[in-house]
Write a protein that holds these residues in place. Structure first.
Motif, PDB file in Angstrom:
ATOM      1  N   ALA A  50       5.317   5.957  -0.321  1.00  0.00           N
ATOM      2  CA  ALA A  50       3.948   6.408  -0.047  1.00  0.00           C
ATOM      3  C   ALA A  50       3.566   7.706  -0.756  1.00  0.00           C
ATOM      4  O   ALA A  50       2.503   7.814  -1.377  1.00  0.00           O
ATOM      5  N   GLY A  51       4.446   8.693  -0.681  1.00  0.00           N
ATOM      6  CA  GLY A  51       4.087   9.993  -1.254  1.00  0.00           C
ATOM      7  C   GLY A  51       3.931   9.935  -2.760  1.00  0.00           C
ATOM      8  O   GLY A  51       2.925  10.386  -3.330  1.00  0.00           O
ATOM      9  N   ILE A  53       3.462   7.302  -4.598  1.00  0.00           N
ATOM     10  CA  ILE A  53       2.305   6.456  -4.891  1.00  0.00           C
ATOM     11  C   ILE A  53       1.034   7.317  -4.871  1.00  0.00           C
ATOM     12  O   ILE A  53       0.198   7.248  -5.774  1.00  0.00           O
ATOM     13  N   ARG A  86      -2.221  -1.173  -4.290  1.00  0.00           N
ATOM     14  CA  ARG A  86      -1.404  -1.684  -3.176  1.00  0.00           C
ATOM     15  C   ARG A  86      -2.153  -1.336  -1.883  1.00  0.00           C
ATOM     16  O   ARG A  86      -2.860  -0.324  -1.817  1.00  0.00           O
ATOM     17  N   ASN A 162      13.851   3.242   1.224  1.00  0.00           N
ATOM     18  CA  ASN A 162      14.081   4.544   0.581  1.00  0.00           C
ATOM     19  C   ASN A 162      12.907   5.444   0.910  1.00  0.00           C
ATOM     20  O   ASN A 162      11.762   5.146   0.559  1.00  0.00           O
ATOM     21  N   ALA A 163      13.245   6.531   1.606  1.00  0.00           N
ATOM     22  CA  ALA A 163      12.250   7.569   1.889  1.00  0.00           C
ATOM     23  C   ALA A 163      12.874   8.902   1.496  1.00  0.00           C
ATOM     24  O   ALA A 163      12.894   9.857   2.267  1.00  0.00           O
ATOM     25  N   ALA A 167      10.535   8.816  -3.160  1.00  0.00           N
ATOM     26  CA  ALA A 167       9.359   8.341  -2.411  1.00  0.00           C
ATOM     27  C   ALA A 167       8.391   9.455  -2.072  1.00  0.00           C
ATOM     28  O   ALA A 167       7.186   9.237  -2.002  1.00  0.00           O
ATOM     29  N   ILE A 168       8.944  10.670  -1.813  1.00  0.00           N
ATOM     30  CA  ILE A 168       8.096  11.843  -1.562  1.00  0.00           C
ATOM     31  C   ILE A 168       8.790  13.052  -2.187  1.00  0.00           C
ATOM     32  O   ILE A 168       9.922  13.373  -1.828  1.00  0.00           O
TER      33      ILE A 168
HETATM   34  C1  LIG Z   1       7.828   7.568   2.996  1.00  0.00           C
HETATM   35  S1  LIG Z   1       7.411   6.676   1.613  1.00  0.00           S
HETATM   36  C2  LIG Z   1       8.707   5.534   1.604  1.00  0.00           C
HETATM   37  C3  LIG Z   1       8.271   4.227   2.187  1.00  0.00           C
HETATM   38  O1  LIG Z   1       7.710   3.416   1.151  1.00  0.00           O
HETATM   39  C4  LIG Z   1       8.496   2.252   1.059  1.00  0.00           C
HETATM   40  O2  LIG Z   1       7.768   1.136   0.668  1.00  0.00           O
HETATM   41  P1  LIG Z   1       7.751   0.717  -0.894  1.00  0.00           P
HETATM   42  O3  LIG Z   1       9.134   0.942  -1.423  1.00  0.00           O
HETATM   43  O4  LIG Z   1       7.331  -0.747  -0.882  1.00  0.00           O
HETATM   44  O5  LIG Z   1       6.701   1.608  -1.549  1.00  0.00           O
HETATM   45  C5  LIG Z   1       9.057   2.089   2.440  1.00  0.00           C
HETATM   46  O6  LIG Z   1       8.102   1.613   3.355  1.00  0.00           O
HETATM   47  C6  LIG Z   1       9.451   3.501   2.719  1.00  0.00           C
HETATM   48  O7  LIG Z   1       9.712   3.819   4.042  1.00  0.00           O
END
Ligand SMILES: CSC[C@H]1O[C@H](OP(=O)(O)O)[C@H](O)[C@@H]1O
Length: 362
Positions: A50-51, A53, A86, A162-163, A167-168
């Motif tokens: 999320a972050g 992105i 997305r 993965n967080a 991801a952030i």
């Molecule tokens: C806290 S952002 C990480 C979060 O995003 C992941 O989804 P994706 O890999 O499809 O973007 C997943 O939900 C993670 O917890």
């Protein structure tokens, strides 16, 4: 203004991103030069989480400003394409909306390319500070459990997907307390859910933890419940893509089932997030959060390192078999022990959330 982060950086005005689809076997980058590059990188999961992105979306609006020579009427439709890349992670829409709002309010004759770049960097810098605080607040939970462990045994933490800093930036959300605990010398061990079908746990979390020399064990997604029954999980910490004002949590598919197992075994289940992941416009996550569906091939095939050293895919189901690929699920607030945010740990309940984040309530 800082313009270098662990998951991406600016170079000659372009955005360089780590291609996360190639990890852990290849460390390669992609250069994003246009808003379309940014939208595609989000949609095909070159960048994900999320972050990040949200960051790439924000820099994507800067790229839109650059290719539009600062013409706001041309920037807005390009930004809309990014915004639709997305559907589930609210940071994407939040970041694009924030950039457009700043551009709309910029004084006449402003250089909108510079305005957009400055705001995108500001968002990334806020994330860096926020993840440090999430780490500190979350580490207090780990520290408290460590004090109860006999003979210095490790605190066993389970995480899903993965967080981390992929991801952030730059410490992640769910992994930020783990990094902080490791930095403080607390004895920890992480159960890493492989996280089918895109294997963010196996490919990304295991890689991040290995890079930081943090003890971890990869497990199949369906193993966590048994480990909890055996008393081998002291704490669950996961990330999230959208949290409603009532505390319902959207996260990678499989999170809800882990939360149910944790609830049944009295294992604390925490969700870590920056406040940009709150969606205060909605309350009922199951009914109101759009859950992304992706290609069936992500379920029908598995990507990995082939014997010849190349990265490839193998089919894991009969040719005539079809697949359904939901990318996320929603964990109702009642199964969430608490929310670890950059402002502190908050109960997953509307009153508590409003109390800590009143400024974010529309
Ligand atoms: C806290 S952002 C990480 C979060 O995003 C992941 O989804 P994706 O890999 O499809 O973007 C997943 O939900 C993670 O917890």
């Amino acid at each position: 203004m800082n313009s270098t982060y662990k998951a991406f950086w600016l170079e000659a005005g372009d955005l360089i991103v780590i291609d996360q689809t190639q990890l852990p076997f290849r460390f390669v980058t992609k250069t994003l030069k246009t808003s379309a590059d940014a939208a595609l990188a989000i949609q095909d999961m070159t960048v994900r989480g999320a972050g990040v992105i949200g960051n790439v979306a924000a820099f994507g609006v800067y790229l839109a400003a650059r290719e539009s020579k600062g013409d706001l009427d041309r920037i807005k439709p390009l930004a809309a394409v990014i915004r639709g890349a997305r559907p589930t992670a609210v940071n994407l829409m939040w970041a694009v909306d924030r950039l457009i709002s700043v551009l709309d309010k910029a004084p006449a004759n402003s250089d909108l390319v510079e305005v957009a770049l400055k705001e995108a960097i500001a968002i990334a810098d806020e994330d860096v500070m926020g993840t440090r605080n999430i780490g500190r607040f979350g580490c207090e939970l780990i520290e408290a459990i460590a004090k109860t462990k006999p003979n210095g045994e490790p605190v066993n933490i389970l995480t899903h997907c993965n967080a981390g800093w992929l991801a952030i930036v730059d410490r992640g959300s769910a992994l930020a307390p783990i990094y902080e605990a490791s930095d403080r010398g607390i004895n920890i061990h992480v159960w890493v859910d492989e996280t089918r079908p895109r294997n963010q746990g196996a490919n990304l979390t295991a890689w991040e933890l290995g890079q930081s020399h943090i003890p971890h064990t990869l497990i199949a997604d369906n193993t966590g419940g048994l480990l909890m029954q055996y008393g081998k999980v002291d704490l669950c910490i996961v990330g999230t893509d959208r949290v409603t004002r009532s505390g319902d949590v959207a996260n990678k598919i499989g999170t809800y089932l882990k939360a149910l197992a944790a609830f049944d075994n009295q294992v604390p289940f925490y969700v870590a997030l920056p406040s940009s992941t709150f969606d205060m416009q909605i309350s009922d996550g199951v009914k109101e959060i759009a859950i992304e569906t992706r290609s069936a091939d992500e379920v029908l095939y598995m990507q990995g390192l082939l014997d010849d050293g190349n990265i490839g895919k193998v089919r894991i189901a009969p040719m005539e078999t079809t697949a359904l690929n939901y990318g996320f699920d929603v964990t109702p607030a009642k199964f969430v022990t608490g929310l670890i945010t950059e402002r502190g740990i908050c109960e997953a309940a509307e009153t508590a959330i409003a109390g800590m984040f009143l400024d974010l309530i529309p």
